[in-house]
Design an enzyme around this catalytic site. Structure first.
Site, PDB file in Angstrom:
ATOM      1  N   TRP A 150       0.653  -1.206   0.016  1.00  0.00           N
ATOM      2  CA  TRP A 150      -0.012   0.098  -0.030  1.00  0.00           C
ATOM      3  C   TRP A 150       0.873   1.292   0.058  1.00  0.00           C
ATOM      4  CZ3 TRP A 150       2.145   2.186   4.359  1.00  0.00           C
ATOM      5  CH2 TRP A 150       2.536   1.210   5.204  1.00  0.00           C
ATOM      6  N   ASN A 151       1.917   1.298   0.132  1.00  0.00           N
ATOM      7  CA  ASN A 151       2.932   2.366   0.592  1.00  0.00           C
ATOM      8  C   ASN A 151       3.009   3.267  -0.462  1.00  0.00           C
ATOM      9  OD1 ASN A 151       4.744   0.512  -0.429  1.00  0.00           O
ATOM     10  ND2 ASN A 151       6.328   1.614   0.568  1.00  0.00           N
ATOM     11  N   LYS A 200      -2.688  -8.371  -7.948  1.00  0.00           N
ATOM     12  CA  LYS A 200      -3.565  -8.146  -6.504  1.00  0.00           C
ATOM     13  C   LYS A 200      -2.926  -7.215  -5.730  1.00  0.00           C
ATOM     14  CE  LYS A 200      -3.237  -9.341  -2.403  1.00  0.00           C
ATOM     15  NZ  LYS A 200      -3.944  -8.193  -1.954  1.00  0.00           N
ATOM     16  N   PRO A 201      -3.268  -5.745  -5.704  1.00  0.00           N
ATOM     17  CA  PRO A 201      -2.816  -4.966  -4.935  1.00  0.00           C
ATOM     18  C   PRO A 201      -3.369  -5.015  -3.348  1.00  0.00           C
ATOM     19  CG  PRO A 201      -4.810  -4.004  -6.388  1.00  0.00           C
ATOM     20  CD  PRO A 201      -4.500  -5.322  -6.574  1.00  0.00           C
ATOM     21  N   ASP A 202      -2.694  -4.035  -2.571  1.00  0.00           N
ATOM     22  CA  ASP A 202      -3.245  -4.004  -1.229  1.00  0.00           C
ATOM     23  C   ASP A 202      -4.724  -3.700  -1.216  1.00  0.00           C
ATOM     24  OD1 ASP A 202      -1.946  -4.305   1.788  1.00  0.00           O
ATOM     25  OD2 ASP A 202      -3.448  -2.486   1.800  1.00  0.00           O
ATOM     26  N   GLY A 229       6.690  -6.394  -0.440  1.00  0.00           N
ATOM     27  CA  GLY A 229       6.060  -6.448   0.791  1.00  0.00           C
ATOM     28  C   GLY A 229       6.911  -6.702   2.068  1.00  0.00           C
ATOM     29  N   SER A 230       6.357  -7.044   2.929  1.00  0.00           N
ATOM     30  CA  SER A 230       7.301  -7.439   4.352  1.00  0.00           C
ATOM     31  C   SER A 230       7.909  -8.883   3.979  1.00  0.00           C
ATOM     32  CB  SER A 230       6.178  -7.642   5.509  1.00  0.00           C
ATOM     33  OG  SER A 230       5.457  -8.742   5.316  1.00  0.00           O
ATOM     34  N   GLU A 248      10.734  -8.011  -3.449  1.00  0.00           N
ATOM     35  CA  GLU A 248      11.253  -6.782  -2.910  1.00  0.00           C
ATOM     36  C   GLU A 248      10.642  -6.503  -1.362  1.00  0.00           C
ATOM     37  OE1 GLU A 248      13.048  -5.062  -4.847  1.00  0.00           O
ATOM     38  OE2 GLU A 248      12.933  -5.948  -6.808  1.00  0.00           O
ATOM     39  N   LEU A 249      11.576  -6.464  -0.214  1.00  0.00           N
ATOM     40  CA  LEU A 249      11.184  -6.778   1.040  1.00  0.00           C
ATOM     41  C   LEU A 249      11.498  -5.562   1.789  1.00  0.00           C
ATOM     42  CD1 LEU A 249      11.972 -10.651   1.168  1.00  0.00           C
ATOM     43  CD2 LEU A 249      10.047  -9.451   0.445  1.00  0.00           C
ATOM     44  N   CYS A 257      10.417   1.910   1.400  1.00  0.00           N
ATOM     45  CA  CYS A 257      11.360   0.683   1.865  1.00  0.00           C
ATOM     46  C   CYS A 257      12.592   1.382   1.767  1.00  0.00           C
ATOM     47  CB  CYS A 257      11.003  -0.377   0.919  1.00  0.00           C
ATOM     48  SG  CYS A 257      11.060   0.380  -1.016  1.00  0.00           S
ATOM     49  N   GLU A 266      12.395  -3.155  11.316  1.00  0.00           N
ATOM     50  CA  GLU A 266      11.826  -1.995  10.659  1.00  0.00           C
ATOM     51  C   GLU A 266      10.529  -1.313  11.379  1.00  0.00           C
ATOM     52  OE1 GLU A 266       9.728  -3.148   6.810  1.00  0.00           O
ATOM     53  OE2 GLU A 266      10.913  -1.775   5.858  1.00  0.00           O
TER      54      GLU A 266
HETATM   55  P1  NAD Z   1       2.646  -7.320   3.424  1.00  0.00           P
HETATM   56  O1  NAD Z   1       3.685  -8.422   3.152  1.00  0.00           O
HETATM   57  O2  NAD Z   1       1.780  -7.468   4.621  1.00  0.00           O
HETATM   58  O3  NAD Z   1       1.651  -7.177   2.219  1.00  0.00           O
HETATM   59  C1  NAD Z   1       2.211  -7.063   0.907  1.00  0.00           C
HETATM   60  C2  NAD Z   1       1.211  -7.575  -0.017  1.00  0.00           C
HETATM   61  O4  NAD Z   1       1.051  -8.989   0.063  1.00  0.00           O
HETATM   62  C3  NAD Z   1      -0.336  -6.915   0.132  1.00  0.00           C
HETATM   63  O5  NAD Z   1      -0.888  -6.849  -1.190  1.00  0.00           O
HETATM   64  C4  NAD Z   1      -0.938  -8.136   0.804  1.00  0.00           C
HETATM   65  O6  NAD Z   1      -2.354  -8.290   0.897  1.00  0.00           O
HETATM   66  C5  NAD Z   1       0.006  -9.330   0.377  1.00  0.00           C
HETATM   67  N1  NAD Z   1      -0.338 -10.439   1.159  1.00  0.00           N
HETATM   68  C6  NAD Z   1      -0.217 -10.718   2.640  1.00  0.00           C
HETATM   69  N2  NAD Z   1      -0.040 -11.924   2.845  1.00  0.00           N
HETATM   70  C7  NAD Z   1       0.078 -12.656   1.701  1.00  0.00           C
HETATM   71  C8  NAD Z   1       0.114 -14.098   1.634  1.00  0.00           C
HETATM   72  N3  NAD Z   1       0.464 -14.844   2.688  1.00  0.00           N
HETATM   73  N4  NAD Z   1       0.331 -14.491   0.167  1.00  0.00           N
HETATM   74  C9  NAD Z   1       0.106 -13.657  -0.776  1.00  0.00           C
HETATM   75  N5  NAD Z   1       0.058 -12.331  -0.675  1.00  0.00           N
HETATM   76  C10 NAD Z   1      -0.127 -11.910   0.694  1.00  0.00           C
HETATM   77  O7  NAD Z   1       3.289  -5.963   3.381  1.00  0.00           O
HETATM   78  P2  NAD Z   1       2.831  -4.557   3.624  1.00  0.00           P
HETATM   79  O8  NAD Z   1       2.722  -4.229   5.362  1.00  0.00           O
HETATM   80  O9  NAD Z   1       1.667  -4.092   3.081  1.00  0.00           O
HETATM   81  O10 NAD Z   1       3.924  -3.604   3.262  1.00  0.00           O
HETATM   82  C11 NAD Z   1       5.050  -2.938   3.917  1.00  0.00           C
HETATM   83  C12 NAD Z   1       6.126  -3.818   3.432  1.00  0.00           C
HETATM   84  O11 NAD Z   1       6.617  -3.689   2.322  1.00  0.00           O
HETATM   85  C13 NAD Z   1       7.471  -3.203   4.323  1.00  0.00           C
HETATM   86  O12 NAD Z   1       8.146  -3.990   4.755  1.00  0.00           O
HETATM   87  C14 NAD Z   1       8.326  -2.384   3.423  1.00  0.00           C
HETATM   88  O13 NAD Z   1       9.646  -2.359   3.673  1.00  0.00           O
HETATM   89  C15 NAD Z   1       8.072  -3.250   2.191  1.00  0.00           C
HETATM   90  N6  NAD Z   1       8.488  -2.763   0.922  1.00  0.00           N
HETATM   91  C16 NAD Z   1       9.392  -2.891   0.232  1.00  0.00           C
HETATM   92  C17 NAD Z   1       9.822  -2.425  -1.120  1.00  0.00           C
HETATM   93  C18 NAD Z   1      10.843  -2.659  -1.744  1.00  0.00           C
HETATM   94  O14 NAD Z   1      10.990  -2.416  -3.134  1.00  0.00           O
HETATM   95  N7  NAD Z   1      11.906  -3.615  -1.403  1.00  0.00           N
HETATM   96  C19 NAD Z   1       8.825  -1.435  -1.536  1.00  0.00           C
HETATM   97  C20 NAD Z   1       7.625  -1.182  -0.897  1.00  0.00           C
HETATM   98  C21 NAD Z   1       7.511  -1.761   0.290  1.00  0.00           C
END
Ligand code: NAD
Length: 538
Positions: A178-179, A202-204, A253-254, A275-276, A309, A407
């Site tokens: 979502w960020n 699949k967006p957030d 994501g995370s 990309e975490l 991130c 983080e």
């Molecule tokens: P998140 O991992 O909770 O969610 C990210 C996405 O994954 C969402 O669309 C969510 O619905 C989906 N998701 C959640 N659980 C899932 C599963 N079990 N299987 C498949 N999909 C699933 O992350 P967040 O809290 O939304 O985002 C923040 C994190 O993203 C931070 O840690 C940040 O550092 C990281 N981030 C990294 C980058 C990068 O380029 N490295 C860029 C942006 C954000």
């Protein structure tokens, strides 16, 4: 009743929607929301209520997809991909150049929607538009360089011709956070479609509408609608269904979720890029321009309210300049304007949700309870918006505090003093992550030499993150637990292709001929290998 926005005028207080919520004045016009959500493959009849961090009012009820809908999205995408892959690279690149202009033309509408969904400052939302336009242009202009069939030296000159094709993987699943609602929805998909793939995205849940607007603009640019499918729903269920069906997964994501995705992809033997998260270090060396470094630190730490991130959460400052740097950094931070608003006056916007606010508050409270000092900030500001948190600078953070190695993903930074650069590099490399780092020095050569010793996928000298992130030819991604694979540059597009080698043998086989024995053939072959080595070929 209606609230004028700085943008397109599309997005004003709409009519109340009695079917959805009789008490609420919706921020977005119902027809506008419907024109976006009709793009979703979602037939469950269920919806997810989304509110805006700007004022906390309802935005939309977003239709939800089932696993059967994900099946349908993949079926449509697979059919469309076969035709899309047959179009020429030039046709696909031209669509991206049109997308570049459409993004710039429609920036007000995009920025407004990004802000309504995320609460970020307008300048941060604008950077999403700019980054995406740059991405579209970079890949369009370099398409042939990355995707054309290339000749490589054959086993025998003239006799063996060898070439390498870049074949699209098929249907790519893109799971985004979502960020950065716009950039994250589209920047990884641009090279995927250019390479001839289709996408199921699949967006957030918080930022589905921006992702749908991005999909609409992609279609307006000339990418057939069926090539880009969007589904919505809970991450584990709907995101998990993508992992079970896609030919490749691009996940942002995370780190925790990334690990689950990697396991799912390993099970199916498909590739993925991840990309975490990060706990990014910034180093201010003793010869740094202190004022520039302090100004840079404000952007490095507080851009997007720290929900970035690549933003900095650990700041290591040389003894010799520590006090001067801290004074300048604190005073610049205190001069920032905060708020959740659509206009340009805000320096730092809101956090996106209650859960982000809870995490940030918990990290700061934990640090303070264990002895950290707050140099500025430290509190939520409900008077400015439901999820606004002050930009916060901490000193005296120690290893037992949550914000030391985890983080925060918010506007909170820990300051550390260092005496010796080797020690600073060691501390910067401490921990599990390795996404982005920043080094400040008047000596660029020294800065770049130091960068090589930092275990991060990107290092910016005299910049926070923009010098690498904005240079689209430079790959971007994490070392260690910050990720696998890279976006941007050649790696950012080649990940969506299979490498296929085609060899053609002419005139003579690679085998004994004219009744020559195997032994004689081996001798002849040895002589020709020696000759080729002398000639410097092959
Ligand atoms: P998140 O991992 O909770 O969610 C990210 C996405 O994954 C969402 O669309 C969510 O619905 C989906 N998701 C959640 N659980 C899932 C599963 N079990 N299987 C498949 N999909 C699933 O992350 P967040 O809290 O939304 O985002 C923040 C994190 O993203 C931070 O840690 C940040 O550092 C990281 N981030 C990294 C980058 C990068 O380029 N490295 C860029 C942006 C954000």
């Amino acid at each position: 009743m209606s609230e004028q926005t700085p943008g397109s005028g599309h997005l004003v207080d709409g009519p109340h929607d009695p079917e959805l919520d009789p008490r609420a004045a919706y921020v977005l016009e119902r027809d506008y929301v419907a024109s976006l959500t009709e793009r979703l493959v979602a037939s469950t009849g269920e919806t997810d209520a989304v509110s805006s961090p700007v004022g906390g009012r309802p935005l939309a009820h977003v239709p939800q997809s089932s696993v059967a809908d994900v099946d349908e999205a993949f079926a449509r995408a697979r059919k469309a991909q076969a035709a899309w892959a047959q179009t020429s690279i030039d046709v696909r690149a031209a669509a991206l150049l049109r997308l570049h202009d459409i993004l710039l033309d429609r920036q007000e509408e995009l920025i407004d929607l990004i802000i309504w969904e995320s609460g970020k400052a307008r300048k941060d939302a604008y950077l999403e538009v700019a980054h995406l336009a740059l991405t579209a242009r970079y890949y369009a202009r370099t398409a042939h360089q990355h995707l054309d069939t290339t000749r490589v030296a054959g086993m025998f000159p003239v006799l063996t011709r060898a070439e390498v094709n870049r074949v699209p993987k098929g249907v790519v699943g893109i799971i985004s956070p979502w960020n950065y609602p716009l950039t994250m929805a589209l920047c990884d998909g641009i090279p995927a479609v250019l390479a001839g793939n289709a996408v199921v995205a699949k967006p957030d849940a918080q930022t589905t509408l921006t992702a749908l607007l991005a999909a609409r603009l992609l279609e307006e640019a000339g990418v057939p609608r069926e090539v880009w499918q969007v589904v919505a729903g809970p991450g584990p269920e709907v995101g998990g269904a993508l992992v079970e069906r896609a030919d490749y997964i691009c996940f942002t994501g995370s780190t925790g979720t990334g690990r689950l995705i990697a396991k799912g992809c390993a099970e199916r033997l498909i590739g993925c890029s991840l990309e975490l998260g990060g706990k990014n270090p910034m180093l201010v060396l003793r010869d740094a321009d202190v004022q520039r470094a302090a100004e840079g630190a404000v952007r490095a730490v507080f851009a997007n309210a720290g929900q970035l991130c690549v933003s900095m959460e650990r700041l290591f400052v040389a003894d010799q300049v520590y006090d001067r740097f801290v004074d300048a950094f604190v005073s610049r931070t205190q001069a920032m304007t905060l708020g959740a608003s659509l206009d340009w006056s805000v320096d730092m916007g809101s956090l996106i949700s209650q859960s982000q606010l809870d995490t940030v508050t918990a990290h700061v409270e934990d640090a303070v309870s264990k002895g950290a000092r707050v140099l500025t900030g430290g509190k939520p500001r409900p008077d400015l918006g439901p999820f606004v948190f002050e930009p916060t600078i901490l000193e005296g953070v120690t290893a037992e505090m949550k914000c030391f190695g985890n983080e925060t993903f918010g506007p909170v930074v820990s300051l550390y003093r260092f005496h010796d650069e080797n020690e600073a590099v060691e501390r910067a490399n401490d921990g599990l992550y390795g996404l982005n780092a920043s080094v400040w020095t008047r000596d660029g050569t020294r800065g770049r030499a130091l960068a090589r010793r930092i275990k991060c996928g990107t290092v910016n000298v005299n910049e926070a993150y923009g010098a690498t992130f904005g240079s689209l030819g430079a790959p971007m991604g994490g070392m260690r637990e910050s990720g696998v694979g890279r976006r941007q540059g050649a790696e950012g597009i080649l990940r969506y292709t299979e490498t296929q080698s085609v060899g053609t043998q002419r005139l003579v086989p690679i085998a004994p001929m004219f009744g020559i024995s195997e032994e004689r053939h081996a001798k002849l072959m040895t002589s020709s290998l020696r000759l080729l080595n002398k000639l410097g070929r092959a």
